[in-house]
Write an enzyme that holds these catalytic residues in place. Sequence first.
Site, mmCIF file in Angstrom:
data_model
loop_
_atom_site.group_PDB
_atom_site.id
_atom_site.type_symbol
_atom_site.label_atom_id
_atom_site.label_comp_id
_atom_site.label_asym_id
_atom_site.label_seq_id
_atom_site.Cartn_x
_atom_site.Cartn_y
_atom_site.Cartn_z
ATOM 1 N N SER A 33 -4.878 14.184 -9.583
ATOM 2 C CA SER A 33 -6.088 14.586 -8.878
ATOM 3 C C SER A 33 -7.302 14.389 -9.779
ATOM 4 O O SER A 33 -7.252 13.635 -10.747
ATOM 5 C CB SER A 33 -5.966 16.036 -8.410
ATOM 6 O OG SER A 33 -7.056 16.395 -7.583
ATOM 7 N N THR A 73 -28.011 8.527 -14.241
ATOM 8 C CA THR A 73 -28.540 9.107 -13.007
ATOM 9 C C THR A 73 -29.514 10.245 -13.264
ATOM 10 O O THR A 73 -30.513 10.391 -12.554
ATOM 11 C CB THR A 73 -27.376 9.619 -12.134
ATOM 12 O OG1 THR A 73 -26.593 10.535 -12.910
ATOM 13 C CG2 THR A 73 -26.508 8.465 -11.680
ATOM 14 N N SER A 131 0.829 -1.201 0.000
ATOM 15 C CA SER A 131 0.000 0.000 0.000
ATOM 16 C C SER A 131 0.862 1.249 0.000
ATOM 17 O O SER A 131 1.938 1.292 0.604
ATOM 18 C CB SER A 131 -0.913 0.010 1.223
ATOM 19 O OG SER A 131 -1.570 1.258 1.351
ATOM 20 N N SER A 180 -11.332 3.847 -18.493
ATOM 21 C CA SER A 180 -10.681 3.504 -17.235
ATOM 22 C C SER A 180 -11.623 2.679 -16.374
ATOM 23 O O SER A 180 -12.842 2.667 -16.571
ATOM 24 C CB SER A 180 -10.261 4.778 -16.488
ATOM 25 O OG SER A 180 -11.401 5.551 -16.153
ATOM 26 N N VAL A 228 -17.846 5.155 -17.181
ATOM 27 C CA VAL A 228 -19.182 4.869 -17.684
ATOM 28 C C VAL A 228 -19.155 4.036 -18.966
ATOM 29 O O VAL A 228 -20.096 3.282 -19.230
ATOM 30 C CB VAL A 228 -19.946 6.201 -17.900
ATOM 31 C CG1 VAL A 228 -19.365 6.982 -19.061
ATOM 32 C CG2 VAL A 228 -21.424 5.966 -18.085
ATOM 33 N N LYS A 281 -13.347 16.318 -9.590
ATOM 34 C CA LYS A 281 -14.274 16.268 -8.453
ATOM 35 C C LYS A 281 -13.701 16.952 -7.218
ATOM 36 O O LYS A 281 -14.410 17.139 -6.221
ATOM 37 C CB LYS A 281 -14.635 14.818 -8.143
ATOM 38 C CG LYS A 281 -15.414 14.167 -9.282
ATOM 39 C CD LYS A 281 -15.641 12.702 -9.048
ATOM 40 C CE LYS A 281 -16.458 12.104 -10.198
ATOM 41 N NZ LYS A 281 -15.804 12.251 -11.513
#
Length: 613
Positions: free
Chosen positions: A375, A442, A310, A421, A425, A378
């Site tokens: 980053s 959505t 990790s 990726s 979607v 979002k």
Amino acid sequence: MLLRGGDLKLASHFGPASYVLVAVVTIAAFSVSDLYRAVIRFIDQRLLSVTGLALAVAILCAYIVMFAINEERFPRSALTIYWFIVFSYVVASRVGMRNFLRNQNARQRCAAEVVAIYGASEAGARLAQAMRGSDEYRPVCFFDDKHVLSERNVAGLRVFHTDRLAEIVQAMSVRSIVLALPGVSPERLRDIMQRLAQAGVATKILSRLVDLSDDKLTPRETIRELKFEDLLGRPPVPPRVDLFARCVRGKTVLVTGAGGSIGSELCRQIVTVAPSRLHLLDHSEFALYTIRQELVSRFPDIPIEAHLGSVCNAELVERILRDGKVDTIYHAAAYKHVPLVETNIVEGLRNNVVGAQVIASQAARHRVETCVLISSDKAVRPTNIMGASKRIAELIFQAAAARHGAHTTFCMVRFGNVLGSSGSVIPLFQRQIARGGPLTITHPEVSRYFMLIPEAAQLVIQAGAMAKGGDVFVLDMGEPVRIVDLARTMIALHGLTEKNTQNPAGDIEIRYVGLFPGEKLHEELLTDGVVFPSDHPRIMRMKENALHPSVLETFITCLMMACETHERAMIESMVKAIVTEYTPQQVTNAPTPVPVAEAPRLGLIRKFVPFRI
């Protein structure tokens, strides 16, 4: 000679030696031009041209020889007539036999796919010629928007106007249409693709043009399925070669999250620029094994070391940087799936925040030259924990740049949605289409910025080369794309139609399921920070507001303490204290966040940060 003189009188003036000489030099010319070694089924224009030229040279030589041996001059016009007769015979016999063999082969290959070609241009004509020698495709006609070409014949195929698309497709049992339109804009490509989908036919595209000789154009290599990348609405952003190599060539590079979608593409791009050594770090054994095997097989001369663990393990990261003497770090390891992180906020924050903290501190400690954080869009005015965690990671790198910028260049790169990726979607829609639908969205107005995986990796590598410390880099991705438009494009790409009230007999339904917790209708790439141009015309550089390093460190300590309580209200309050733009949305079956002053167990937190509480 008969054609030259009108009777055989002129021919009788010369002995048989002259005619034998012409025959000998003709056969010699054909032999030299490789006509006799050609496979008739694949004979091409180049070989016939060389044969004609060799024949002309041979006849010229024969004339010179006969002029030297005979007192009476041999008629030059007879030799010119002879050249036309012989060359016409060579072309007619070879091309006729070639067409006969190809037609015989075409009758035998019943499994060949019946296709039409969209675009009766040079590219389409060359493609039609190549298809005739293919076992995979059988072209039957052209379609074109130009009325002047309607009902004309191109490369032996009839051209129909696109107004008759549905009629001709049904009449000729066309299974797919290949687009032979080099340089077509994405907007026009979308319109064409929608029209073809309404006709109930699959769409493919000619990916590249090759040599004009038809034996060198192989349909298997040049025809591919139409991809969403072709319809992105903007051309891909090319990298600058000098920026691309500056932080990689001859350097020791570490990629965290190397087995992920972005991390693995980063590794593929990095090895092409000849680093001295590449270190891979990922907590997924299978993902790490897969990317290492791929890189080792393709680039056996580049030392590649895989580290399983990790990014939050400070001892592991320290050992890699210390022993490997790493020059450049690309930090791609993070949890990014919004709904999962929103329902597992503790692990999401620990992985994304602590991971960035470990990388930044160890990079500064071991004086790594360049450290780049990946980053997300979002992170701009976040409404979910994933976005807030990425903004905190940005703050960590900004603080590291302020504290250790003299030795290590820290910078950040913000992505939009990356096509293909993991968790994106496109793969979801592909799975839903394979099951017969419905495609779940959505909200009908939700939109996102999109970029390609190679673009994302190239942006990261170039950002490190352009960074001056604490910069945020953003790719100019054009206009955002509505997800419902993307869904309809995906349906059309599969040769299907949308099932709705206007078309109840359609194939795939689009169903709206409501926004997920923390999901925005429209994402943003830029905040209120100052935007500067960068060394790349399509990449923007920003300076964001930052927290003082010691204040941020205290906040993160308190945030990790709040995570130990597993109380959502307390955790969200601490996230809000760090990222003031964070506006959490209501989560089903989750307690409503309470003001920080009313939250339990905050006495210790007040002790650390009384000025912000």
